[in-house]
Write an enzyme that holds these catalytic residues in place. Structure first.
Site, PDB file in Angstrom:
ATOM      1  N   LYS A 151       2.358 -11.497  27.303  1.00  0.00           N
ATOM      2  CA  LYS A 151       2.563 -11.921  28.681  1.00  0.00           C
ATOM      3  C   LYS A 151       1.870 -13.252  28.940  1.00  0.00           C
ATOM      4  O   LYS A 151       0.765 -13.495  28.453  1.00  0.00           O
ATOM      5  CB  LYS A 151       2.015 -10.835  29.614  1.00  0.00           C
ATOM      6  N   SER A 173       4.756  -6.548  36.821  1.00  0.00           N
ATOM      7  CA  SER A 173       4.933  -7.983  36.635  1.00  0.00           C
ATOM      8  C   SER A 173       5.166  -8.380  35.175  1.00  0.00           C
ATOM      9  O   SER A 173       5.415  -9.534  34.867  1.00  0.00           O
ATOM     10  CB  SER A 173       3.698  -8.715  37.151  1.00  0.00           C
ATOM     11  N   SER A 214       1.854  -2.520  36.210  1.00  0.00           N
ATOM     12  CA  SER A 214       2.676  -3.594  35.664  1.00  0.00           C
ATOM     13  C   SER A 214       2.967  -3.525  34.170  1.00  0.00           C
ATOM     14  O   SER A 214       3.745  -4.333  33.671  1.00  0.00           O
ATOM     15  CB  SER A 214       2.036  -4.957  35.980  1.00  0.00           C
TER      16      SER A 214
END
Length: 466
Positions: A80, A150, A174
């Site tokens: 990420k 996210s 997330s």
């Protein structure tokens, strides 16, 4: 070897160790998948192809000499875009960090490299991890749908075969949310089990880094490489993972308050899983631990307060560089009082104690991973059959935020498919540092559910709406 992209992470690692495949083969396979899928899912803003091929060649040279770094030797993963990778951009999906390049690896990246992993790309995130949409990323199972957030880029990349595994971050769901919506195993570790040094924070007392994988065994391999005390992160623990205890599934606690509202197809599938658990001899007791709305309010006060404190300088100097949604959240956080924050922390302790009591009496705690299958990105409200209308993003974190608030480990495990071919997950919750037990229990639940993995087919045309 055909269909290399369908190998699990552990299968890919075994193929390299047996010399059936090389690390270069694995990277080239992923690069072909990226070329095929990125026009449709937009998961990876920064692909480090040349560097990954160089790292793969080095892994292959080491293998030829009989040197093996660890269980991930030669396997490409993505991370990420909140997590620093030396000499690569870390922009957190925001104009605030445009052209920001990390000077060194985050602790967790260093640990994965020591285990042999190759970092292939940075995965898309909702801006500063402060949202559930992850624009412009789409869901590989239906590119008209959102992947969740996210960590949506990580979820879409692994589901589409662009990588064999990924790292996400989880502060209010997330890792688990996009894993559930994309048909993956998503593990939120115990708070403090994995270092967050080199990870851009959302909320320091909630943030965790967790693996997102196609299989439970893949998750086990990744988390064992990630955990450990880090002197540079005072939140980390010295004793991180309990030895597995071969958990039994005799006493199962169901967090009943998290079972509503529910799309009928999701509820029917989860009901079938619970029936099979019961048929196997498990005694399922529905327990009431939390008020879901109060939990969401509590975690939001903590998250918003800590996020706004971190962003205070940028918020004062360059508010125009934030997206409208994140700017609104940050400005709201600035209006919260110290009394609000202290009250939320006190409630947090109450919920932690309640969940510990349930875990002390049960072999396993289960809950939904989500109430709906992957939503359409342009629908900000969800309408349920009973007429209930709820905000999309708050509904998506509704079953997930409890364990982020209390710090307990939890995993979303895929258990089935909706009639229209979208994945459905079940959440397994465990005692602190019992990640191995959670994964073992999740494997048992998957077996009882009759889980059958699938691979999404690339769209022949871009089906995304403008």
């Amino acid at each position: 070897m055909s269909a290399t992209h369908r190998l699990s992470l552990t299968e890919a690692a075994a193929a390299v160790r047996s010399r059936r495949l090389s690390a270069v083969d694995l990277v080239e396979t992923c690069l072909r998948r990226i070329e095929l899928w990125e026009p449709h899912v937009a998961a990876l803003p920064f692909v480090m192809a040349e560097r990954a091929l160089e790292d793969a060649a080095a892994c292959d040279a080491e293998a030829s000499a009989g040197d093996w770094r660890g269980p991930l030797h030669g396997v490409p993963i993505v991370v990420k875009d909140l997590i620093d990778v030396a000499r690569a951009p870390t922009e957190a999906g925001s104009r605030q960090l445009a052209a920001n390049v990390a000077a060194e690896d985050a602790t967790v990246i260093g640990r994965l490299r020591s285990a042999g992993a190759i970092i292939l790309a940075k995965a898309n995130t909702h801006e500063f991890a402060y949202g559930a949409l992850t624009p412009p990323t789409r869901n590989p199972w239906n590119t008209d749908r959102m992947p969740g957030g996210s960590s949506g880029g990580s979820g879409a990349a692994v589901a589409s075969g662009e990588a064999f595994g990924a790292l996400g971050t989880d502060s209010a769901g997330s890792v688990r949310e996009p894993s559930a919506l994309c048909g993956l195993v998503g593990l939120k570790p115990t708070y403090g089990n994995v270092s967050c040094r080199g990870v851009i924070p959302l909320a320091w007392s909630l943030d965790t880094v967790g693996p997102m994988t196609r299989t439970i065994e893949d998750s086990r391999v990744l988390i064992e490489a990630m955990v450990g005390r880090d002197p540079a992160d005072p939140a980390t623990h010295s004793a991180c993972l309990r030895p597995p205890s071969r958990p039994r599934l005799r006493r199962v606690a169901l967090l009943g308050e998290l079972m509503t509202p529910m799309e009928p197809e999701v509820g029917a599938l989860l009901g079938s899983v619970l029936d099979r658990l019961s048929d196997s001899g498990a005694e399922i007791e529905e327990v009431q631990v939390v008020d879901p709305d109060e939990v969401i309010a509590t975690i939001f006060v903590i998250l918003a307060s800590e996020a706004s404190a971190y962003h205070r300088r940028w918020l004062q100097e360059h508010p125009e560089r934030y997206g409208d949604d994140v700017l609104a959240y940050l400005e709201l956080g600035m209006r919260l009082s110290a009394a609000d924050y202290v009250d939320a922390q006190r409630l947090r302790a109450v919920y932690r104690d309640r969940l510990n009591q349930v875990l002390g009496a049960a072999d396993l705690v289960v809950a939904p991973s989500h109430h709906v299958t992957a939503p359409f990105p342009d629908r900000e409200e969800l309408v349920f059959p009973d007429g209930t209308v709820l905000p999309r993003d708050l509904t998506l974190i509704r079953p997930l935020s409890l364990c982020s608030l209390t710090g307990h480990p939890a995993a979303s495990i895929p258990v089935g498919w909706s009639p229209d071919g979208l994945p459905v997950g079940c959440q397994v919750i465990g005692r602190p540092h019992a990640e191995r037990d959670i994964l073992d229990s999740g494997a048992a639940v998957q077996d009882l559910a009759g889980w059958e993995p699938r691979s999404p087919r690339p769209p022949t045309t871009d089906r995304r709406t403008p």
